[in-house]
Scaffold this motif. Structure first.
Motif, PDB file in Angstrom:
ATOM      1  N   ASP A  41      20.709  -8.020 -18.220  1.00  0.00           N
ATOM      2  CA  ASP A  41      20.973  -8.055 -16.782  1.00  0.00           C
ATOM      3  C   ASP A  41      19.952  -7.301 -15.932  1.00  0.00           C
ATOM      4  N   TYR A  42      18.822  -7.003 -16.478  1.00  0.00           N
ATOM      5  CA  TYR A  42      17.826  -6.265 -15.705  1.00  0.00           C
ATOM      6  C   TYR A  42      17.184  -7.144 -14.646  1.00  0.00           C
ATOM      7  N   SER A  43      16.587  -6.505 -13.690  1.00  0.00           N
ATOM      8  CA  SER A  43      15.932  -7.212 -12.592  1.00  0.00           C
ATOM      9  C   SER A  43      14.750  -8.031 -13.087  1.00  0.00           C
ATOM     10  N   ARG A  44      14.477  -9.104 -12.411  1.00  0.00           N
ATOM     11  CA  ARG A  44      13.303  -9.904 -12.756  1.00  0.00           C
ATOM     12  C   ARG A  44      12.070  -9.419 -12.004  1.00  0.00           C
ATOM     13  N   LEU A  45      12.270  -8.536 -11.024  1.00  0.00           N
ATOM     14  CA  LEU A  45      11.174  -8.015 -10.216  1.00  0.00           C
ATOM     15  C   LEU A  45      11.041  -6.521 -10.473  1.00  0.00           C
ATOM     16  N   ILE A  46       9.858  -6.105 -10.944  1.00  0.00           N
ATOM     17  CA  ILE A  46       9.607  -4.707 -11.311  1.00  0.00           C
ATOM     18  C   ILE A  46       8.445  -4.183 -10.473  1.00  0.00           C
ATOM     19  N   SER A  47       8.581  -2.961  -9.936  1.00  0.00           N
ATOM     20  CA  SER A  47       7.462  -2.348  -9.218  1.00  0.00           C
ATOM     21  C   SER A  47       6.713  -1.424 -10.170  1.00  0.00           C
ATOM     22  N   VAL A  48       5.398  -1.478 -10.082  1.00  0.00           N
ATOM     23  CA  VAL A  48       4.542  -0.651 -10.935  1.00  0.00           C
ATOM     24  C   VAL A  48       3.642   0.173 -10.023  1.00  0.00           C
ATOM     25  N   PHE A  49       3.688   1.485 -10.186  1.00  0.00           N
ATOM     26  CA  PHE A  49       2.874   2.379  -9.365  1.00  0.00           C
ATOM     27  C   PHE A  49       1.732   2.981 -10.167  1.00  0.00           C
ATOM     28  N   ASN A  50       1.994   3.318 -11.409  1.00  0.00           N
ATOM     29  CA  ASN A  50       0.989   3.976 -12.242  1.00  0.00           C
ATOM     30  C   ASN A  50       0.023   2.925 -12.811  1.00  0.00           C
ATOM     31  N   PRO A  51      -1.253   2.985 -12.465  1.00  0.00           N
ATOM     32  CA  PRO A  51      -2.202   1.955 -12.920  1.00  0.00           C
ATOM     33  C   PRO A  51      -2.389   1.903 -14.433  1.00  0.00           C
ATOM     34  N   LYS A  52      -2.047   2.974 -15.156  1.00  0.00           N
ATOM     35  CA  LYS A  52      -2.191   2.926 -16.620  1.00  0.00           C
ATOM     36  C   LYS A  52      -1.130   2.023 -17.251  1.00  0.00           C
ATOM     37  N   PRO A  65       0.831  -1.207   0.000  1.00  0.00           N
ATOM     38  CA  PRO A  65       0.000   0.000   0.000  1.00  0.00           C
ATOM     39  C   PRO A  65       0.865   1.256   0.000  1.00  0.00           C
ATOM     40  N   TYR A  66       0.401   2.266  -0.725  1.00  0.00           N
ATOM     41  CA  TYR A  66       1.058   3.564  -0.740  1.00  0.00           C
ATOM     42  C   TYR A  66       0.170   4.593  -0.048  1.00  0.00           C
ATOM     43  N   SER A  67      -1.096   4.551  -0.394  1.00  0.00           N
ATOM     44  CA  SER A  67      -2.094   5.404   0.240  1.00  0.00           C
ATOM     45  C   SER A  67      -3.406   4.614   0.268  1.00  0.00           C
ATOM     46  N   ARG A  68      -4.457   5.258   0.634  1.00  0.00           N
ATOM     47  CA  ARG A  68      -5.747   4.568   0.713  1.00  0.00           C
ATOM     48  C   ARG A  68      -6.192   4.022  -0.655  1.00  0.00           C
ATOM     49  N   HIS A  69      -5.830   4.705  -1.719  1.00  0.00           N
ATOM     50  CA  HIS A  69      -6.305   4.328  -3.049  1.00  0.00           C
ATOM     51  C   HIS A  69      -5.201   3.892  -4.015  1.00  0.00           C
ATOM     52  N   ARG A  70      -3.952   3.955  -3.606  1.00  0.00           N
ATOM     53  CA  ARG A  70      -2.849   3.617  -4.519  1.00  0.00           C
ATOM     54  C   ARG A  70      -2.007   2.485  -3.936  1.00  0.00           C
ATOM     55  N   ARG A  71      -1.408   1.708  -4.827  1.00  0.00           N
ATOM     56  CA  ARG A  71      -0.595   0.567  -4.437  1.00  0.00           C
ATOM     57  C   ARG A  71       0.649   0.481  -5.318  1.00  0.00           C
TER      58      ARG A  71
END
Length: 73
Positions: A57-68, A35-41
């Motif tokens: 050599d890029y990471s296999r784990l990526i974080s995505v914040f923007n829902p689009k 969780p980031y805020s009440r409505h964002r993850r």
């Protein structure tokens, strides 16, 4: 993104060329949701093995914040 994304779900994420070898949609599996805020993850996506091998050599784990930049498969 209109439907809720859950752990273990198969998704496509959009990666920009400034952060990746080439821009485009790649597939993976959601392995963590912070969780980031009440409505964002932050959605942590483990990329498919095929995607990892083509991107070097890029990471296999990526974080995505923007829902689009995230969609269910």
């Amino acid at each position: 993104m209109t439907e809720a994304i859950v752990l273990g779900e198969r998704v496509k994420i959009f990666l920009e060329s400034k952060f990746w070898n080439s821009a485009g949609w790649v597939e993976g599996t959601v392995v963590r949701i912070d969780p980031y805020s009440r409505h964002r993850r932050f959605y942590w996506v483990e990329l498919d093995q095929e995607v990892q091998s083509t991107q070097g050599d890029y990471s296999r784990l990526i974080s995505v914040f923007n829902p689009k930049n995230l969609m269910k498969i």
